[in-house]
Design a protein around this motif. Structure first.
Motif, PDB file in Angstrom:
ATOM      1  N   ALA A  26     -20.073  13.974 -37.127  1.00  0.00           N
ATOM      2  CA  ALA A  26     -19.880  12.590 -36.670  1.00  0.00           C
ATOM      3  C   ALA A  26     -18.645  12.445 -35.772  1.00  0.00           C
ATOM      4  CB  ALA A  26     -19.760  11.651 -37.869  1.00  0.00           C
ATOM      5  N   MET A  27     -17.794  13.465 -35.741  1.00  0.00           N
ATOM      6  CA  MET A  27     -16.587  13.395 -34.918  1.00  0.00           C
ATOM      7  C   MET A  27     -16.968  13.663 -33.464  1.00  0.00           C
ATOM      8  SD  MET A  27     -13.030  15.537 -35.319  1.00  0.00           S
ATOM      9  CE  MET A  27     -12.900  15.099 -37.035  1.00  0.00           C
ATOM     10  N   ARG A  28     -16.519  12.792 -32.584  1.00  0.00           N
ATOM     11  CA  ARG A  28     -16.845  12.949 -31.174  1.00  0.00           C
ATOM     12  C   ARG A  28     -15.571  13.267 -30.391  1.00  0.00           C
ATOM     13  NH1 ARG A  28     -20.819   7.817 -30.195  1.00  0.00           N
ATOM     14  NH2 ARG A  28     -21.988   8.009 -32.122  1.00  0.00           N
ATOM     15  N   PHE A  29     -15.721  14.161 -29.455  1.00  0.00           N
ATOM     16  CA  PHE A  29     -14.599  14.576 -28.621  1.00  0.00           C
ATOM     17  C   PHE A  29     -14.913  14.274 -27.161  1.00  0.00           C
ATOM     18  CE2 PHE A  29     -14.137  17.197 -32.352  1.00  0.00           C
ATOM     19  CZ  PHE A  29     -12.769  17.293 -32.539  1.00  0.00           C
ATOM     20  N   ILE A  30     -13.892  13.841 -26.423  1.00  0.00           N
ATOM     21  CA  ILE A  30     -13.989  13.714 -24.967  1.00  0.00           C
ATOM     22  C   ILE A  30     -13.129  14.827 -24.380  1.00  0.00           C
ATOM     23  CG2 ILE A  30     -13.588  12.280 -22.948  1.00  0.00           C
ATOM     24  CD1 ILE A  30     -13.761   9.827 -24.830  1.00  0.00           C
ATOM     25  N   VAL A  31     -13.770  15.750 -23.698  1.00  0.00           N
ATOM     26  CA  VAL A  31     -13.076  16.888 -23.102  1.00  0.00           C
ATOM     27  C   VAL A  31     -12.639  16.474 -21.695  1.00  0.00           C
ATOM     28  CG1 VAL A  31     -13.240  19.329 -22.502  1.00  0.00           C
ATOM     29  CG2 VAL A  31     -14.568  18.423 -24.430  1.00  0.00           C
ATOM     30  N   PRO A  32     -11.354  16.623 -21.377  1.00  0.00           N
ATOM     31  CA  PRO A  32     -10.879  16.163 -20.068  1.00  0.00           C
ATOM     32  C   PRO A  32     -11.239  17.108 -18.926  1.00  0.00           C
ATOM     33  CG  PRO A  32      -9.062  17.099 -21.303  1.00  0.00           C
ATOM     34  CD  PRO A  32     -10.250  17.103 -22.226  1.00  0.00           C
ATOM     35  N   HIS A  33     -11.108  16.573 -17.712  1.00  0.00           N
ATOM     36  CA  HIS A  33     -11.209  17.347 -16.471  1.00  0.00           C
ATOM     37  C   HIS A  33     -12.504  18.148 -16.379  1.00  0.00           C
ATOM     38  CE1 HIS A  33      -6.831  16.726 -17.194  1.00  0.00           C
ATOM     39  NE2 HIS A  33      -6.987  16.166 -16.019  1.00  0.00           N
ATOM     40  N   ALA A  34     -13.624  17.483 -16.705  1.00  0.00           N
ATOM     41  CA  ALA A  34     -14.957  18.081 -16.577  1.00  0.00           C
ATOM     42  C   ALA A  34     -15.088  19.390 -17.345  1.00  0.00           C
ATOM     43  CB  ALA A  34     -15.323  18.262 -15.104  1.00  0.00           C
ATOM     44  N   GLY A  35     -14.336  19.495 -18.439  1.00  0.00           N
ATOM     45  CA  GLY A  35     -14.457  20.671 -19.295  1.00  0.00           C
ATOM     46  C   GLY A  35     -13.564  21.830 -18.942  1.00  0.00           C
ATOM     47  N   GLY A  36     -12.678  21.651 -17.953  1.00  0.00           N
ATOM     48  CA  GLY A  36     -11.800  22.762 -17.574  1.00  0.00           C
ATOM     49  C   GLY A  36     -12.620  23.952 -17.095  1.00  0.00           C
ATOM     50  N   ALA A  37     -12.417  25.093 -17.724  1.00  0.00           N
ATOM     51  CA  ALA A  37     -13.151  26.312 -17.345  1.00  0.00           C
ATOM     52  C   ALA A  37     -14.408  26.523 -18.185  1.00  0.00           C
ATOM     53  CB  ALA A  37     -12.228  27.525 -17.470  1.00  0.00           C
ATOM     54  N   LEU A  38     -14.735  25.582 -19.075  1.00  0.00           N
ATOM     55  CA  LEU A  38     -15.893  25.760 -19.958  1.00  0.00           C
ATOM     56  C   LEU A  38     -17.205  25.984 -19.214  1.00  0.00           C
ATOM     57  CD1 LEU A  38     -15.023  23.185 -22.741  1.00  0.00           C
ATOM     58  CD2 LEU A  38     -15.327  25.648 -23.066  1.00  0.00           C
ATOM     59  N   PRO A  39     -17.502  25.224 -18.139  1.00  0.00           N
ATOM     60  CA  PRO A  39     -18.779  25.481 -17.463  1.00  0.00           C
ATOM     61  C   PRO A  39     -18.913  26.915 -16.956  1.00  0.00           C
ATOM     62  CG  PRO A  39     -17.938  23.345 -16.812  1.00  0.00           C
ATOM     63  CD  PRO A  39     -16.847  24.026 -17.599  1.00  0.00           C
ATOM     64  N   ALA A  40     -17.816  27.512 -16.529  1.00  0.00           N
ATOM     65  CA  ALA A  40     -17.869  28.887 -16.019  1.00  0.00           C
ATOM     66  C   ALA A  40     -17.915  29.919 -17.143  1.00  0.00           C
ATOM     67  CB  ALA A  40     -16.662  29.160 -15.121  1.00  0.00           C
ATOM     68  N   LEU A  41     -17.321  29.608 -18.294  1.00  0.00           N
ATOM     69  CA  LEU A  41     -17.181  30.595 -19.366  1.00  0.00           C
ATOM     70  C   LEU A  41     -18.124  30.381 -20.545  1.00  0.00           C
ATOM     71  CD1 LEU A  41     -13.279  30.862 -19.449  1.00  0.00           C
ATOM     72  CD2 LEU A  41     -14.907  32.425 -18.378  1.00  0.00           C
ATOM     73  N   ALA A  42     -18.962  29.348 -20.503  1.00  0.00           N
ATOM     74  CA  ALA A  42     -19.793  28.991 -21.660  1.00  0.00           C
ATOM     75  C   ALA A  42     -20.676  30.143 -22.133  1.00  0.00           C
ATOM     76  CB  ALA A  42     -20.647  27.773 -21.330  1.00  0.00           C
ATOM     77  N   ASP A  43     -21.338  30.815 -21.215  1.00  0.00           N
ATOM     78  CA  ASP A  43     -22.240  31.905 -21.628  1.00  0.00           C
ATOM     79  C   ASP A  43     -21.466  33.084 -22.204  1.00  0.00           C
ATOM     80  OD1 ASP A  43     -24.766  30.700 -20.875  1.00  0.00           O
ATOM     81  OD2 ASP A  43     -24.064  30.903 -18.816  1.00  0.00           O
ATOM     82  N   ARG A  44     -20.311  33.351 -21.659  1.00  0.00           N
ATOM     83  CA  ARG A  44     -19.480  34.435 -22.177  1.00  0.00           C
ATOM     84  C   ARG A  44     -19.006  34.114 -23.606  1.00  0.00           C
ATOM     85  NH1 ARG A  44     -16.436  38.576 -19.901  1.00  0.00           N
ATOM     86  NH2 ARG A  44     -14.519  39.095 -21.014  1.00  0.00           N
TER      87      ARG A  44
END
Length: 199
Positions: A26-44
């Motif tokens: 139920a806890m919701r998080f807002i990740v700043p700056h479009a996720g930082g490097a997460l979009p590039a590193l998600a699969d890794r």
């Protein structure tokens, strides 16, 4: 200036791999700056989770459930990558003002509005619907702001709207010289055919 997107990425990765999001759904998080490097590193990150000891964690599912603000420079590359992880209903507008100067805030907002990535329904989600879902008490007390009033279209010195919303605008003319070069480069990339936006 360069470290905080990586710190954001590291913090979110620890939350997911540590099972925090699973234990507290139920806890919701807002990740700043479009996720930082997460979009590039998600699969890794997802692949290394399967290789590590302990129960597997659905990294991509967890990233899909998070919310992301689009403060800073989400275009031209970061937003298309982020939309492969989540949908527009999990995106929120963010200006990063006053850290980002006002002329850049307006230019970046105009670029989001003029770009192809979000479309009409995606823009409505980013501007209002996602925030209303996160804060229903506040949403019922106010109506959606008129985007045209809060973010006026930026204009060329000659008075016509700049298609990319970044260079050649009145605000950009007041930008420091190094920023003017960046704005010209970003505007030329936004004017080119857009990368796939994850739809």
């Amino acid at each position: 200036m360069q470290e905080f997107p990586f710190e954001t990425t590291r913090a979110v990765t620890h939350l997911i791999r540590g099972g925090v999001l699973e234990r507290h759904p139920a806890m919701r998080f807002i990740v700043p700056h479009a996720g930082g490097a997460l979009p590039a590193l998600a699969d890794r990150v997802a692949a290394f989770t399967f290789a590590s000891a302990g129960p597997p964690v659905d990294v991509l599912g967890a990233l899909r459930r998070l919310y992301y603000d689009l403060a800073g420079f989400a275009l031209p590359r970061l937003l298309p990558a982020l939309l492969t992880l989540t949908d527009p209903d999990h995106l929120l507008y963010g200006s990063d003002y006053p850290y980002t100067p006002d002329w850049a805030v307006h230019a970046l907002a105009e670029a989001l509005a003029a770009g192809d990535c979000l479309g009409g329904k995606g823009l409505e989600a980013m501007r209002h619907r996602a925030a209303a879902a996160l804060f229903p008490r506040l949403a019922s007390a106010t109506s959606a702001p008129d985007w045209r009033q809060t973010h006026r279209p930026l204009r060329h010195a000659g008075g016509t709207r700049h298609p990319a919303g970044l260079a050649g605008t009145e605000g950009a003319r007041s930008a420091p010289p190094p920023w003017r070069a960046w704005l010209r480069n970003a505007a030329s990339q936004l004017s080119a055919p857009q990368a796939s936006c994850g739809h």
